[in-house]
Motif scaffolding. Sequence first.
Motif, PDB file in Angstrom:
ATOM      1  N   LEU A   1      28.405  43.114  42.697  1.00 25.84           N
ATOM      2  CA  LEU A   1      29.738  42.760  42.246  1.00 25.84           C
ATOM      3  C   LEU A   1      30.670  43.895  42.628  1.00 25.84           C
ATOM      4  N   VAL A   2      31.699  43.553  43.384  1.00 29.25           N
ATOM      5  CA  VAL A   2      32.604  44.566  43.904  1.00 29.25           C
ATOM      6  C   VAL A   2      33.920  44.498  43.146  1.00 29.25           C
ATOM      7  N   THR A   3      34.423  45.646  42.775  1.00 22.58           N
ATOM      8  CA  THR A   3      35.733  45.690  42.138  1.00 22.58           C
ATOM      9  C   THR A   3      36.696  46.442  43.030  1.00 22.58           C
ATOM     10  N   SER A   4      37.918  46.153  42.884  1.00 24.57           N
ATOM     11  CA  SER A   4      38.956  46.792  43.668  1.00 24.57           C
ATOM     12  C   SER A   4      39.322  48.132  43.045  1.00 24.57           C
ATOM     13  N   ASP A   5      39.651  49.102  43.885  1.00 25.02           N
ATOM     14  CA  ASP A   5      40.127  50.391  43.408  1.00 25.02           C
ATOM     15  C   ASP A   5      41.650  50.400  43.305  1.00 25.02           C
ATOM     16  N   ALA A   6      42.251  49.263  43.490  1.00 25.85           N
ATOM     17  CA  ALA A   6      43.712  49.166  43.469  1.00 25.85           C
ATOM     18  C   ALA A   6      44.250  49.430  42.066  1.00 25.85           C
ATOM     19  N   GLU A   7      45.497  49.823  42.009  1.00 24.30           N
ATOM     20  CA  GLU A   7      46.175  50.014  40.728  1.00 24.30           C
ATOM     21  C   GLU A   7      46.352  48.663  40.047  1.00 24.30           C
ATOM     22  N   PRO A   8      46.217  48.616  38.725  1.00 23.01           N
ATOM     23  CA  PRO A   8      46.430  47.351  38.017  1.00 23.01           C
ATOM     24  C   PRO A   8      47.848  46.814  38.239  1.00 23.01           C
ATOM     25  N   GLN A   9      47.934  45.524  38.442  1.00 28.99           N
ATOM     26  CA  GLN A   9      49.208  44.830  38.609  1.00 28.99           C
ATOM     27  C   GLN A   9      49.300  43.731  37.564  1.00 28.99           C
ATOM     28  N   ASN A  10      50.502  43.198  37.365  1.00 32.90           N
ATOM     29  CA  ASN A  10      50.696  42.099  36.419  1.00 32.90           C
ATOM     30  C   ASN A  10      50.139  40.816  37.032  1.00 32.90           C
ATOM     31  N   VAL A  11      48.878  40.545  36.754  1.00 33.33           N
ATOM     32  CA  VAL A  11      48.189  39.395  37.334  1.00 33.33           C
ATOM     33  C   VAL A  11      48.534  38.087  36.625  1.00 33.33           C
ATOM     34  N   ALA A  12      49.209  38.163  35.501  1.00 36.43           N
ATOM     35  CA  ALA A  12      49.619  36.941  34.790  1.00 36.43           C
ATOM     36  C   ALA A  12      50.649  36.151  35.586  1.00 36.43           C
ATOM     37  N   LEU A  13      51.401  36.809  36.439  1.00 30.65           N
ATOM     38  CA  LEU A  13      52.444  36.133  37.218  1.00 30.65           C
ATOM     39  C   LEU A  13      51.883  35.020  38.098  1.00 30.65           C
ATOM     40  N   ARG A  14      50.624  35.137  38.483  1.00 34.43           N
ATOM     41  CA  ARG A  14      49.989  34.124  39.329  1.00 34.43           C
ATOM     42  C   ARG A  14      49.134  33.155  38.516  1.00 34.43           C
TER      43      ARG A  14
ATOM     44  N   VAL B   1      42.954  44.206  37.732  1.00 35.83           N
ATOM     45  CA  VAL B   1      42.554  44.039  39.129  1.00 35.83           C
ATOM     46  C   VAL B   1      41.476  42.971  39.165  1.00 35.83           C
ATOM     47  N   PRO B   2      41.503  42.140  40.200  1.00 38.19           N
ATOM     48  CA  PRO B   2      40.496  41.080  40.274  1.00 38.19           C
ATOM     49  C   PRO B   2      39.117  41.658  40.552  1.00 38.19           C
ATOM     50  N   LEU B   3      38.123  41.015  39.962  1.00 34.88           N
ATOM     51  CA  LEU B   3      36.740  41.292  40.361  1.00 34.88           C
ATOM     52  C   LEU B   3      36.540  40.456  41.610  1.00 34.88           C
ATOM     53  N   ASN B   4      36.353  41.115  42.743  1.00 33.38           N
ATOM     54  CA  ASN B   4      36.258  40.398  44.011  1.00 33.38           C
ATOM     55  C   ASN B   4      35.043  39.508  44.032  1.00 33.38           C
ATOM     56  N   ASN B   5      35.057  38.615  44.997  1.00 34.35           N
ATOM     57  CA  ASN B   5      33.915  37.717  45.153  1.00 34.35           C
ATOM     58  C   ASN B   5      32.645  38.514  45.358  1.00 34.35           C
TER      59      ASN B   5
END
Length: 169
Positions: A12-25, A160-164
């Motif tokens: 299971l891969v996670t992104s190292d990106a900064e958290p974003q407001n994922v509720a918008l999508r 951040v999304p848990l990637n596929n």
Amino acid sequence: MIFLTFSLLLILVTSDAEPQNVALRGRATHSTNVGSPSAAINAIDGNTDPLWARGTCFSSQSELSPWWRVDLLKTHKISHITITNRGDCCADYINGVEILIGDSLANNGNNNPRCAKITAIPLAGTQTFQCNDMAGRYVNLIRTGISGHLTFCEVQVFGVPLNNCYYHT
């Protein structure tokens, strides 16, 4: 005879990106609403205007245990959630709300683990709740066991999304 052995390792891969407001999508729903202009989607429109009459807030009907939910469409690692309360009235309609995060829709998602419980947010106030990277697809706000309205103007879910998953052979 040749025997081939394959071993699969699920990672299971996670992104190292900064958290974003994922509720918008996401997609929002609710137990009930009082009609236009208080649809569930108003709370994830990116507009933190705290005045209900401007059509940027959500309000349920008066009921026992009113709830609101955003489906993030896939599981995310959620660092924090920021909520903006109404500014024109009804500051106490957010009091006692539990913020739940998880992947289950059992009981409309209201059985998922709790990130935080809101004591109070003042009129037009904004408050942030740390969720410490809880994982989930659904974020629920529910006034468990409380009869009345549930109302607020914006819910921002930072994660951040848990990637596929991918398979390594």
